[in-house]
Design an enzyme around this catalytic site. Structure first.
Site, mmCIF file in Angstrom:
data_model
loop_
_atom_site.group_PDB
_atom_site.id
_atom_site.type_symbol
_atom_site.label_atom_id
_atom_site.label_comp_id
_atom_site.label_asym_id
_atom_site.label_seq_id
_atom_site.Cartn_x
_atom_site.Cartn_y
_atom_site.Cartn_z
ATOM 1 N N ALA A 66 0.869 -1.178 0.000
ATOM 2 C CA ALA A 66 0.000 0.000 0.000
ATOM 3 C C ALA A 66 0.904 1.226 0.000
ATOM 4 C CB ALA A 66 -0.887 -0.013 1.233
ATOM 5 N N GLY A 112 0.526 -5.156 1.045
ATOM 6 C CA GLY A 112 -0.748 -5.241 0.324
ATOM 7 C C GLY A 112 -0.598 -5.846 -1.071
ATOM 8 N N GLU A 115 -0.590 -9.489 -0.489
ATOM 9 C CA GLU A 115 -1.961 -9.841 -0.077
ATOM 10 C C GLU A 115 -2.882 -9.903 -1.298
ATOM 11 O OE1 GLU A 115 -2.018 -6.733 3.019
ATOM 12 O OE2 GLU A 115 -2.711 -8.290 4.382
ATOM 13 N N GLU A 135 5.015 -5.408 7.098
ATOM 14 C CA GLU A 135 4.229 -4.427 7.869
ATOM 15 C C GLU A 135 4.793 -4.160 9.259
ATOM 16 O OE1 GLU A 135 2.914 -6.642 5.822
ATOM 17 O OE2 GLU A 135 1.190 -5.802 4.789
#
Ligand code: DAK
Length: 258
Positions: A66, A112, A115, A135
């Site tokens: 992200a 992300g 993911e 993260e």
């Protein structure tokens, strides 16, 4: 529909959606999250599309996570909403798509980005790809299904280690873990994914749709409950560690967690 951060092409019933922010290593800002969701929805409805490939523009990254700049100001409540909506409107949309989606991992697949790849039905990576959920180095945890889908694919022990060390693994290790289906030489990646898609689309679209649904239903129980991840994830956003971790990344230094 026009997309600012995506390139889309459909050829021989295969639609390739490429995230087009190579200078930011295809990091997902909110606009890009929304555009991917719209592009997937449109192509699931499009009769010309029988299989979708998602990849990143450039030769360095699939998606490096992200966009860290965009979530700097998030508090726990913003993070809760974003995680809940992101899961529902993008990650579950991909996972439950009635048309098969291949993640064509062409470099970094982090946070992300990994993911998103894990929500796809099949993952193929170039031999120079690196994958990880870093993260915790930013003072947060995965918030888009990483703590759910990673152990499902590679087992709890390996998932725990990857998540709490935040370390990146290379494509061969990812293949040996079962995180990806194939490792392919970089120059062969696109052809390989297209030939995989070509094999898939010879089969019955109706049967494929039901196979995806049936396979996914095996895991509904575990997956009905993203709420613990969303809650734990959002709590991190009220911490000093989150501010330190994200500032350190943007200031290009190592974080100093207390
Ligand atoms: N976000 C924003 N910019 C990024 C980025 C990212 N994730 N990754 C790379 N970039 C930018 C860099 O800042 C740099 O920009 P400029 O300085 O040139 O303007 C440019 O892309 C090139 O990156 P580097 O110069 O760092 O390239 P290197 O080859 O040296 O390093 C790298 C490549 C992939 C190792 C490095 O860029 C890196 O560590 N990137 C960050 C990886 C990472 O930590 N990703 C985020 C994981 S956390 C949320 C839900 C979920 C999430 C967040 C919020 N809510 C519900 C609120 C998920 C979070 C994550 O994904």
């Amino acid at each position: 529909m026009k997309f600012e951060n995506l390139l889309i092409k459909t050829e021989n019933n295969i639609t390739t959606i490429s995230i087009n922010r190579p200078k930011k290593l295809n990091a997902l800002n909110i606009k890009t999250f929304e555009e991917i969701a719209n592009a997937v929805k449109l192509n699931v409805l499009n009769e010309n599309t029988k299989c979708i490939i998602i990849t990143g523009v450039g030769d360095k990254a699939f998606i490096a996570g992200a966009d860290i700049k965009e979530f700097l100001d998030y508090n726990a409540s913003d993070a809760y909403d974003f995680s809940e909506n992101g899961n529902k409107f993008l990650f579950e949309l991909i996972e439950n798509s009635t048309k098969p989606i291949i993640a064509m991992i062409n470099g970094y697949a982090l946070g992300g980005g990994l993911e998103l790849a894990m929500a796809c039905h099949i993952r193929v990576a170039s031999d120079d790809s690196r994958m990880g959920l870093p993260e915790v180095s930013l003072g947060i945890i995965p918030g888009f299904g990483g703590t759910k889908r990673l152990p499902l694919l590679i087992g709890k022990g390996r998932a725990m280690e990857m998540i709490i060390t935040g370390r990146m693994i290379n494509a061969e290790e990812a293949k040996s873990f079962g995180l990806i289906n194939y490792v392919v030489k970089k120059e062969k990646l696109t052809d390989f994914c297209n030939s995989l898609a070509n094999k898939i689309i010879l089969n019955s679209p109706n049967a494929i749709k039901h196979a995806i649904n049936s396979l996914n239903s095996n895991y509904k129980e575990g997956f009905s409950n993203f709420s613990d991840e969303i809650l734990n994830f959002s709590k991190c956003f009220d911490s000093d560690d989150f501010k330190e971790g994200t500032s350190a990344f943007l200031e290009k230094r190592k974080p100093n967690f207390k």
